[in-house]
Design a protein around this motif. Structure first.
Motif: not given
Length: 184
Positions: A31-43, A45-49, A122-133
């Motif tokens: 969870a900690e490493s994923f939260e770090s990655w999400l923070a790097e994607q802050g612009d 992806l929204a952080p999890l509550s 979160l999954l929808a945004r990631l999947a949407e980014a994949a569809v765009e690519l």
């Protein structure tokens, strides 16, 4: 943690697991490493509550596998597997984006919202980014790093780019070549 970021979001997702000269890294191990990655994607992806659960991490790992599979197939000019395409579409459908009119105090503006819980969004945004690519003609330009044992993927802005990062693999390759020439 040293994750390659700044690529299209779908590639940043794929690069959350990589074999590098330093070893295997995986932002979805804890969870900690994923939260770090999400923070790097802050612009992007929204952080999890709250900290991601084991189920959250598992769902993102499954999506990552489908995205990686589809990108690899499409960049080589092959048809992506129906399972990968369906997984992407299912994730997007779980929390589709929609515009809403919002008064900002002076005028109406359009905001984009998504229904669903945090994981679905979160999954929808990631999947949407994949569809765009995957639907971008430049997907065929996605490359793998030429560094020894590195599995990072990137979309080169310059056709001569060969490494995931000049500071990571590029420097290691140059140092190895130097030592080979001088200690040969």
């Amino acid at each position: 943690m040293g994750f390659l970021t700044g690529e299209p979001l779908a590639l940043d997702l794929i690069n959350t697991r990589a074999h590098t000269p330093s070893g295997v890294i995986d932002a979805l191990d804890t969870a900690e490493s994923f939260e770090s990655w999400l923070a790097e994607q802050g612009d992007r992806l929204a952080p999890l509550s709250s900290p991601p659960t084991a189920a959250d991490l598992a769902a993102v790992r499954v999506l990552r596998r489908h995205v990686a599979e589809a990108v690899e197939q499409v960049r080589q000019g092959a048809r992506p597997s129906p399972d990968a395409v369906e997984a992407l579409n299912r994730a997007v459908r779980a929390a589709p984006p929609y515009p809403v009119a919002t008064w900002d105090g002076a005028r109406l503006i359009a905001d984009i919202r998504r229904d669903g819980d945090e994981r679905d969004r979160l999954l929808a945004r990631l999947a949407e980014a994949a569809v765009e690519l995957l639907t971008d003609p430049d997907v065929v330009k996605v490359r793998g790093c030429e560094g020894p044992h590195c599995t990072m993927r990137f979309l080169p802005a310059h056709p001569r780019r060969r490494w995931c990062s000049p500071a990571l693999c590029g420097n290691r390759v140059r140092v190895a070549r130097y030592h080979q020439r001088h200690n040969g």
